[in-house]
Design an enzyme around this catalytic site. Structure first.
Site, mmCIF file in Angstrom:
data_model
loop_
_atom_site.group_PDB
_atom_site.id
_atom_site.type_symbol
_atom_site.label_atom_id
_atom_site.label_comp_id
_atom_site.label_asym_id
_atom_site.label_seq_id
_atom_site.Cartn_x
_atom_site.Cartn_y
_atom_site.Cartn_z
ATOM 1 C CE1 TYR E 92 -11.691 -4.227 -22.206
ATOM 2 C CE2 TYR E 92 -10.769 -2.036 -22.456
ATOM 3 C CZ TYR E 92 -10.608 -3.370 -22.182
ATOM 4 O OH TYR E 92 -9.361 -3.863 -21.882
ATOM 5 C CB SER E 187 -19.073 -1.189 -27.076
ATOM 6 O OG SER E 187 -17.711 -1.262 -27.398
ATOM 7 C CD GLN E 188 -16.532 -5.431 -21.701
ATOM 8 O OE1 GLN E 188 -15.338 -5.638 -21.607
ATOM 9 N NE2 GLN E 188 -17.227 -4.867 -20.707
ATOM 10 C CG ASP E 273 -17.425 1.351 -34.459
ATOM 11 O OD1 ASP E 273 -16.356 1.698 -33.929
ATOM 12 O OD2 ASP E 273 -18.320 0.752 -33.833
ATOM 13 C CG HIS E 302 -17.395 2.427 -30.620
ATOM 14 N ND1 HIS E 302 -17.834 1.234 -31.158
ATOM 15 C CD2 HIS E 302 -17.244 2.173 -29.297
ATOM 16 C CE1 HIS E 302 -17.937 0.323 -30.211
ATOM 17 N NE2 HIS E 302 -17.582 0.858 -29.084
#
Lengths: 326, 326, 326, 326, 326, 326
Positions: E92, E187-188, E273, E302
């Site tokens: 992101y 992640s994203q 996370d 994360h």
């Protein structure tokens, strides 16, 4: 802050046992009686302002122990006779500020009174005008622990008495319809409104938003946000005071006032509110002595419904004021 | 926090003009006279404790307006007669706590008195025992803005008067050598010590550490740390009050007391102190009316010299107490 | 920080299974034996100070591997012969500082020893004087992960051995009554006291306050405050090290020392302590091998009882030292 | 963080006087000589990895005092003979991690060596593999204050020696063109590269990015970010150590190495960098003993140019490696 | 941040019911069909760089609505013919940056494609090159709430379509073995990879790391970290939008794509996370429509496995690419 | 935050050179002309509300490129004919919310229009109702960097055009006195008001409070608070974009609009404002093309005068509207 209270379904059903002192009613009866005995008639002074659709009055009425307490009283220009009237109490740290900051009710046909909170009015906004002429024992900065070692000297004894006497004072005014007075307020203002609902009879409605001052046993230590956390900080220094402090607080717990309320209520609660945790709001609502509607704001913190909520309050109240068919 | 004040060389020479009201001396003369007129003899109560080398007394003396103020008085076991005596004032928010927390001076042959700060004692430590029985106008949470709209009602009028009367009270005790009284304190305690040095005559030494309450015009707004920032917050709400507030503060500025001091001083200052910026400490030291030594802690914030400083104080004071050869 | 551990009732009963290596006793037996074999007699040097009621000695004794370890030894002026003696260990990051900072016990008739923590003494306070002459593998800043990949090289092996040998050294002094030695300490100091109680026989009392170094499996990851969090940070980089690290820690877990303790204990615990979570304190207390009293501070974080607790310790210990009627 | 250093025009011209010990050269000459005398030949072990275009070797060479130091050595598959070679040093707290994390240089035709930083490698990334087998006096958590009381025992004496000996070791390898070795690194790695440039002769280029360890007198106290702030914290406890500490640091100041550099340099600096303030970077660059280009990143904090910078380094270096026309 | 999700054992088994719109498949079928109808052939432009072992191409392909989307395509120098190919999606706020920042796969014998995320690429790293030419309704800063009031206009409709069409475009290249395409991302990027796995057939593997965009009903409000918290903030203003918003999100929930996946998966999850809570990752993994391995990083936030994870991915994928014995 | 800008005396005189593109006027002339050519007549829809003293209309008018933009238009009940009219613009991130939130002007005899800010209205308050149907290049979360690479596509080109066309639209209404229109707004709203004052002729007054969007060269990097800091963040990623970005911003700098203003202005500024530093406010005020009064709030941050300021605005404006004696 993420969701932190119990799951929503539990929160909604939460109705805790809360300590209630045996002399709760006696304490408040004598407290009010003593202050009422000292009360003078309210003084209203017309105030000039740029507002053309509102008449503004600076009010001074007799609160706890006859202490002068200030407020703004406003009526719509072009009306006369007694009006249904709103009494609003203010959030923690704020003062009555300036009249043009609080126009919705008076722009909707109501007489409106905003009560200053004694000693407060210097933490945000545009100021307050009411001193608190009573000293205090050692206290943590703020108002929560002033006099907290005994219910006779506790700060909120004075504030709640001010609120009940504000209603008395208003009802004596010819522009106020004494049978159609409603109270409201957000946060501390909501807590004061709840107390007023337990202390004053004949209210037409009670509208507490994200109210503070409810269910202290749960709230104190559940959140690290002020003002509840002021009490934690006090207890962290006065390590032997917990029993005395919670005994004092039991005289001021919104839940105990809620049980005694006889007017219908319209609450709001914010489900992610770290200042006034939602379960503590439901504690008061679920103990309410009359009908008690509630609007949940699922993703809000302490700002709650903010401007979205007032139209709902206005609609709810309007319905209560309509003469019922026989 | 990084270094933020002026460069060290400038800080050391900083000696600002500070507003001084024309009636400064008259105000304090009458203030002290009124309270002295109401003073009763101090009451000492022997307190049991685990300490075997120290006698501990709970003291109540008459402070401002005759209000009872508490403190601990301690003398070394095995001594008698009048002793050189230390009076210590406490940092912001703290109370006198418990006697065993303050043993160095009494373990070094001194009588020692620790004065409670009225109303405080609930923010850190182990508590205070002195209420402040005077109400207040609207104020920001804390003590800095209680009554700040006029010097007659300002909180520190009461506290500084307590300090001067504490010295009076101590000098009346047979275990105190009235000619060998020194005052000390850190932060707010240092500010009170400076005030005491401006108000009380005949002190043998004044030892302010990282003192607070000096050079308000510079300090207020220079740092965003409380307690100076409480005044900023108050002024941010009471937007028209700055002139009145700074006029009030001019009666309480450590710089104005420093000018009037006649006893020698031993300061400490922390050159990275964001709470009591070093230049404001030098402002008082550089205006001191007598000799004024100072120890700089170059890489410290508000903790200053902490435990490292006391031995230096003890040495400095010992030298002042030695009878000088003729 | 708000309450975050399990509900108080659960916390009080919490008595977890904790990993214990099969050779725990053998490891410590040989560790102590090897270091004792290298120990020289302690060296005491009289130190001048402003204190007139206390004799102060700078002590150097032989700790782990014969390494010199420092401490302050103090006895009340005007006493002689063997005294009941307190040994205190220090919180994480601190050093022994200066003698006048630790006066309560010696002002109450005890001999008192404060042990420096090797390598530490530069994070707060007034400094330490003991190096740690042993290198380390890759470690996270701090002391928690120095040598954490194997119990032989772990930092606390050296510290706990220092503690046990400090007691040996003290018992050799003629001012120390070897049968009446008690240990105490807060946070890391409490963890070391617990270890000392598991390693040294014949102690008269053990007084750990808000102890650290207990129940690592729960503590590591339960809080994000250092020093427990240092281990999380290490494991977040050394992603394959968890098994080795927890095996190492099992040799140093306060719970395993608590099981082996034979002296009575007097704990304190802070129920809102985010540094040493209360359940991890109860883990050690509930496994204690002898009687174990505990005082709860319900609204405190890691400061725990602070100055309020010492008088209770003094009273508890005094009772243990009184000769029992037959 | 906003811009905080002097205005850009001043920063660019900043060329401070920096303390330089009289025996700076002698100290480093003897330091290197002693460690070189203890050095063994580097050991390379081929490591399997998923990478098909790179040969990876785990290297162990002799650093300070003959201590084994690790690193990764990589050469492009399909090349042979001596290659121009990059030596990179690592930022504070990191370790050499894994080979696939550092591919750009080796994917561009260079041999590449990444030196582990002894004792570090546990604060971020994927780990380090080199212990620091030397003990330390009392230190603040981290590496900045280990042994800081004297230059002989200071941590960076060992690290800088490792760096110089890494270059020695590499030059002994047949895949390394000893006349075409360049050094680089970011932050601490940049500081080490500067030291290496002052200690090693014959380098073809030096590429420090946002270098740390330069102009300590300005940097310590100018920023409150670690690692410079570790030194402030140490000095805040060891209040009498400033003179000794800065004397130690003068042996390790990048400015003093910069003066001695003879290889061309290619710096980067971030004009909003609160970790390595831009003026301290210019201090080293403006004292550089040879040509020194610099790229400014005007709106970056400590991340500096990040991935944008490498292509510029690659272009700058390529130009330096092209045989010059006669 | 400490552990905050359910206990590990629960997290591992967590397999929630997630809202799935009846027309989920129809919606995506028509969405893809419409955009595919508008797609032109991808354009590749050879890019010069210092890299000698990699050929780099700047790619522009047709994404949602035919919008041009950029990416980097890289193949190892010295290979020819179709290669197994990795498609990576980005976290992101990041953009495709520069080719030398992503070398491991292409240095291991794979063709590699990095897809830019439209509109993003300005929050960290070295930039993106793809606009998002579609406007938006009122939105909270960021990308999470752009068009969130209806699934047709939601931002991720465009992004997920880009991802599916990226795979189409790559398969048309002669250096790509269309039967051996794997997707990955953190992640994203992991969330997009999951969506791609639900939308594209014939993938050889799917490797989502700490994936975002899964199990919105749980994630939104469970954490106060962006980007999930952007949705909370939006809902805190648009207090009546929750039903519409979650209906929109149900078309984009990774769990619904996971159910439809037919390629084997290799997940990673970080058990501490706070950005992508581990239970929400397990929600997708436990609903996966094919085999789904997972690596847990027990003490990571994360950052997850970071560089430690890639070699495991490489090994897992290599095994999937080996021709199976008959 | 403490005072951080230049000393007050300097700030008051600050009048910087600000970059102004040669085609500034041409750009805005053509921009407005193109959008005006696409404008349709505004549509007003009467809205029911609890308010009895105010008529409320939901307005949709044509803004940039003919895009529909929303707003609230209110007139006092019981008035008719053209009224002096206030146009207000909104702070960053907010939307028009609900009519009862903005009552002072309409309660004082004015017609009042509140313009929604396209795309915004989801970060605080009670929501906005105007999409921004134009896509964007890669941007940092927020609105500051949407299209910032060129002035044609920059977000504020659309917003400022909306503002100018809002004034056009209002002047076409029969309840609006086209010769007595004033504009106001706080923060971003103040910046838009300044732009409107530079783009629209014939305004009777301009009242910007703590205005944003002025003197970008100074503001960007001087503060780390959003929204100015969004630009820093963008430039920290797009490291080569500074020149282009500041060229774009020069078309939107409030200082350049201020120079062109011909209506009198009434500013407010907060001397401790970290969001819109006071010197950047004075930059616009000191370049104002007509008379420009200013009120300083010495101890306020970005809240500025808040409710205290409106009565001063009302008085200032009333004076401007009174017919002047000949």
């Amino acid at each position: 802050m993420p969701r932190f209270d119990a799951p929503a379904a539990e929160v909604r059903e939460y109705r805790p046992e809360v300590a209630e002192p045996a002399d709760f009613d006696a304490f408040w009866r004598s407290t009010l009686a003593e202050s009422r005995a000292l009360a003078a008639a309210p003084r209203l002074t017309r105030v000039e302002s740029p507002l053309t659709s509102v008449e503004v009055y600076d009010v001074e009425f007799s609160g706890f122990a006859g202490d002068p307490v200030r407020g703004w009283f406003m009526v719509p220009v072009g009306t006369d006779g007694p009006l249904p009237t709103i009494v609003e109490f203010i959030g923690y740290g704020g003062g009555r500020g300036l009249p043009h900051e609080r126009l919705p009710w008076v722009s909707s046909g109501y007489a409106y009174f905003l009560m200053d909170t004694r000693g407060q009015g210097s933490a945000w906004g545009t100021g307050g005008g009411t001193p608190d002429p009573h000293g205090t024992g050692p206290s943590f900065p703020g108002f929560m622990t002033r006099g907290i070692e005994h219910h006779d000297g506790y700060y909120y004894r004075r504030v709640f008495t001010d609120a009940a006497l504000a209603i008395d004072a208003l009802r004596s005014l010819d522009r106020v319809d004494a049978d159609r007075v409603a109270v409201c307020g957000g946060s501390q203002g909501g807590g004061i409104a709840i107390a007023a609902a337990g202390l004053s009879k004949g209210l037409v409605g009670v509208m507490p938003d994200v109210p503070f001052l409810c269910n202290f046993e749960r709230a104190v230590g559940m959140t690290d946000r002020d003002p509840y956390f002021e009490i934690v900080r006090y207890l962290s220094v006065h390590r032997d005071a917990a029993e005395r402090v919670f005994e004092t607080l039991s005289y001021f717990d919104g839940v105990n006032f809620a049980k005694r309320a006889v007017a219908p209520a319209f609450f709001s609660v914010a489900m992610m509110d770290p200042v006034c945790p939602p379960s503590t709001v439901y504690a008061a609502r679920n103990h309410w002595g009359a009908s008690a509607d509630i609007v949940e704001y699922a993703f809000n913190e302490h700002e709650g419904g903010a401007g979205v909520h007032w139209p709902q309050q206005a609609a709810w109240l309007a319905e209560r004021l309509v003469p019922q068919a026989a």
